[in-house]
Design a protein around this motif. Structure first.
Motif, PDB file in Angstrom:
ATOM      1  N   CYS A  41      55.968 -16.764  15.848  1.00 49.87           N
ATOM      2  CA  CYS A  41      57.065 -17.563  16.378  1.00 49.87           C
ATOM      3  C   CYS A  41      58.409 -16.873  16.146  1.00 49.87           C
ATOM      4  O   CYS A  41      58.539 -16.017  15.274  1.00 49.87           O
ATOM      5  CB  CYS A  41      57.039 -18.963  15.763  1.00 49.87           C
ATOM      6  SG  CYS A  41      57.754 -19.046  14.127  1.00 49.87           S
ATOM      7  N   CYS A  43      61.398 -18.208  15.222  1.00 50.20           N
ATOM      8  CA  CYS A  43      62.435 -18.851  14.422  1.00 50.20           C
ATOM      9  C   CYS A  43      62.717 -18.072  13.142  1.00 50.20           C
ATOM     10  O   CYS A  43      61.975 -17.176  12.771  1.00 50.20           O
ATOM     11  CB  CYS A  43      62.055 -20.298  14.098  1.00 50.20           C
ATOM     12  SG  CYS A  43      60.819 -20.463  12.808  1.00 50.20           S
ATOM     13  N   GLY A  46      59.960 -17.145  10.589  1.00 51.25           N
ATOM     14  CA  GLY A  46      58.662 -17.088  11.241  1.00 51.25           C
ATOM     15  C   GLY A  46      57.666 -18.070  10.649  1.00 51.25           C
ATOM     16  O   GLY A  46      56.789 -17.703   9.878  1.00 51.25           O
ATOM     17  N   CYS A  47      57.783 -19.348  10.997  1.00 50.61           N
ATOM     18  CA  CYS A  47      56.997 -20.379  10.327  1.00 50.61           C
ATOM     19  C   CYS A  47      55.541 -20.415  10.795  1.00 50.61           C
ATOM     20  O   CYS A  47      54.681 -20.876  10.084  1.00 50.61           O
ATOM     21  CB  CYS A  47      57.651 -21.744  10.545  1.00 50.61           C
ATOM     22  SG  CYS A  47      57.591 -22.341  12.244  1.00 50.61           S
ATOM     23  N   THR A  48      55.273 -19.947  11.993  1.00 47.85           N
ATOM     24  CA  THR A  48      53.974 -20.201  12.603  1.00 47.85           C
ATOM     25  C   THR A  48      53.394 -18.940  13.229  1.00 47.85           C
ATOM     26  O   THR A  48      54.113 -18.148  13.830  1.00 47.85           O
ATOM     27  CB  THR A  48      54.120 -21.260  13.728  1.00 47.85           C
ATOM     28  OG1 THR A  48      54.746 -22.416  13.204  1.00 47.85           O
ATOM     29  CG2 THR A  48      52.781 -21.649  14.329  1.00 47.85           C
ATOM     30  N   CYS A  73      56.499 -25.109  16.000  1.00 44.32           N
ATOM     31  CA  CYS A  73      57.667 -24.328  15.615  1.00 44.32           C
ATOM     32  C   CYS A  73      58.922 -25.038  16.102  1.00 44.32           C
ATOM     33  O   CYS A  73      58.979 -25.411  17.261  1.00 44.32           O
ATOM     34  CB  CYS A  73      57.577 -22.929  16.197  1.00 44.32           C
ATOM     35  SG  CYS A  73      59.089 -21.969  15.971  1.00 44.32           S
ATOM     36  N   PRO A  74      59.968 -25.203  15.313  1.00 49.37           N
ATOM     37  CA  PRO A  74      60.005 -24.794  13.898  1.00 49.37           C
ATOM     38  C   PRO A  74      59.448 -25.861  12.965  1.00 49.37           C
ATOM     39  O   PRO A  74      59.808 -27.027  13.083  1.00 49.37           O
ATOM     40  CB  PRO A  74      61.492 -24.603  13.640  1.00 49.37           C
ATOM     41  CG  PRO A  74      62.157 -25.571  14.593  1.00 49.37           C
ATOM     42  CD  PRO A  74      61.237 -25.723  15.789  1.00 49.37           C
TER      43      PRO A  74
END
Ligand code: ZN
Length: 90
Positions: A41, A43, A46-48, A73-74
């Motif tokens: 991702c 954001c 990079g959360c996902t 995301c996010p």
């Protein structure tokens, strides 16, 4: 290990290609990894990340699954699914 970037157009299934392209257009990064690839991702932090199968049994399902997970995301800072917070592998 992080693989090289790949193009959504390299996927053999049209529905998956379309799902991938929509996300890449929004800033997601697609890399060669695992059985075919993995989406990261865009954001901060990079959360996902989402695994992308190269030969899904059901391409329609695979495309829907990618779209559903992309909607995470996010993720909030304290969400246990965050990759930075303990390794989300989906
Ligand atoms: Zn994110």
């Amino acid at each position: 290990m992080v693989g090289r970037e790949v193009s959504p157009a390299d996927h053999q299934h049209k529905e998956v290609r379309q799902a991938l392209k929509q996300l890449v257009d929004k800033g997601w990064v697609l890399r060669k990894e695992g059985h075919w690839g993995r989406l990261y991702c865009p954001c901060d932090g990079g959360c996902t990340s989402i695994s992308v199968p190269g030969t899904p049994r059901d391409p329609h399902q695979a495309a829907r699954r990618i779209e559903r997970r992309a909607a995470w995301c996010p993720l909030p800072e304290d969400d246990p699914r965050r990759i930075s917070g303990g390794g989300v592998v989906v």
